[in-house]
Design an enzyme around this catalytic site. Sequence first.
Site, PDB file in Angstrom:
ATOM      1  CB  THR A  11     -10.232 -24.730  -0.591  1.00 62.89           C
ATOM      2  OG1 THR A  11      -9.529 -25.967  -0.427  1.00 62.89           O
ATOM      3  CG2 THR A  11      -9.270 -23.556  -0.390  1.00 62.89           C
TER       4      THR A  11
ATOM      5  CB  CYS B   3      -0.938   0.014   1.204  1.00 62.44           C
ATOM      6  SG  CYS B   3      -2.202  -1.279   1.145  1.00 62.44           S
TER       7      CYS B   3
END
Length: 643
Positions: free
Chosen positions: A272, A42
Amino acid sequence: MRHVIIGGVAGGATAAARLRRADELAKIILLEKGPHISYANCGLPYYIGGVIVDRAKLLLQTSQSFGKRFRIDVRIQSEVTGIHPANKTLTIRKASGEEYTESYDKLLLSPGANPVKPPLDGINSEGIFTLRNVEDTDHIKAYIAEKQVKRAVVVGAGFIGLEMAESLHRAGVAISVVEMGNQVMAPIDFSMAAHIHQHLTQKGVSLYLEESVTHFHRTESGLIVFLKSGNAIPADMVLLSIGVRPSTELAQQAGLRLGETGGIWVDEHLETSQKDIYAVGDAIEYPHPLTKKPWLNYLANPANRQGRIVADNMVFGNTVSYEGAIGTSIAKVFDMTVASTGLAAKRLKQLGMEYQSSVTHSSSHAGYYPGALPLTLKLIYHPTTGKLYGAQCVGYEGVDKRIDQIAGLIKHGGTVYNLKETEHSYAPPYSSAKDPIAIGGYVACNIIGGAMPAISWRELVEEQEKVMIIDVRTVEEYSFSSIPGAINIPLDDLREHLAEIPTNKPVVLYCIIGLRGYLAQRILMGRGYQNTYSASIAPVPKPFPVPSSQSAAASTETPSIALKVNLCALQCPGPILQVKQAMDKIAVGERVEIIATDAVLARDAAAWCDATGNQLIEKHEEKGRYTIILEKVAPTVISNSTL
């Protein structure tokens, strides 16, 4: 236990450190395709622009320091090319090209997302970049220095695109921003983005909205960016900030389930569809807490939180559930700050969810304390229960703390009534006795309760021919600007003009901040008017920004400033009245310098000069403070006609 993590940034690095704290004896392997782990992605635009000077500060940990501190086997420049769930192994390629196999007991995928790069002619030309990692940053920084870049085109006006526009501007580069949509920063609503449009233009950014790039062409003198409209923009470099897509190649190869949005499907434990394989970060989709629909969320804070949760689940079994993220984000755009949380009104409209919104205009702190700057807050909520769906805030100071407070309420099912109850620390340098979020709560509650019926600016545009629009500001303010077709009846004169206001058609009352519009509305409702609306909380924004007007009197000598007036933090009608008083005091040919935080005053100064015969000499903005220089050309008579 043998834990293997694919991806060493944000979620992956956080999970690795948490795994070690949870299990001192486990074998932990961290695989990263690139040369760096745990870097501050960022912060990359700010390094390019020179705000962050030391590149080393972007690298929060090196592979050596991270590995030693947490006793983790960190392998950089190690690309996983295959996952084999049946035998719990991975195929890994080294930088040298050599491949080998590694086994795991628990596997975590944190592959992130890839920049979108459409197949346009010339898109691979020299000088066209995307920004996603430290290597990209180094290439861009070196190119700017080597080629002495003076002109850049940023394609895409999302958060990263605008942060890069500012950073390149800071580096002395002239900026053009091309955006396919009708606004910058797609997650927020148009009415809030309009503030950013105006600010970008004031800073000299060329803004091309509702434009798309068709192709690029490289010449000896640089690049040419061709647009669908036929426009062509010359540039020395181009930054593509069109968006990102979840990196799911490995997941697909392993046969993992992908969700509706194209991200990796995970359950509430971040596992998952394949047992013992987990996933976090930009690559996953997860239900939004408010809509319960799956969505992609490319933000660092949720990725880090997911990393902590998934580490506990990998060590202790699936014991911790992830609550989901509502999407709270913030960006610095030159001097302004824009932040949002939850769902925008346009998103709720797309989903067919019933909602109401309101906009309030406050100051960052008490107006009588020096340095108060304007702050605009939009709330989106259920029209009967008041349940908060989202909020957006634009301003110069104090934006972050307001959005963060509201985000906490939204995540816990809060309502606009809770905003009225929120306690905040108050002293004149930091807030007002009624904080902007409390004011927003009061207005929203008045709308829900029927005390203040409201009409949005979009509705007003559609219904303008069917309603009577009354501007309740002073005559002087009305002379500065007005909604086309509006008549001027100042609030203090309203009771004497009731006979002029129809009872058989809707009436729209408006000012700028909202208080006078609300008071006028209460007067009419108290006199039996039922079909009354108020646009006071949502002033109609201009659809496109207008560049600052700058001109100079044609003379051999520049007149000196005869009078300086500081109007910072003064709310309407004070600024406009004092401008008129200042102009009355000076002689023809003399100038007055005005410093104000009222964006409306600054925006409409040119129109006021046109109407009064005075001349706007200069106008510029810095950190929310507008400096305006006016020259008195002739005796001025304020007109009450519509401009």
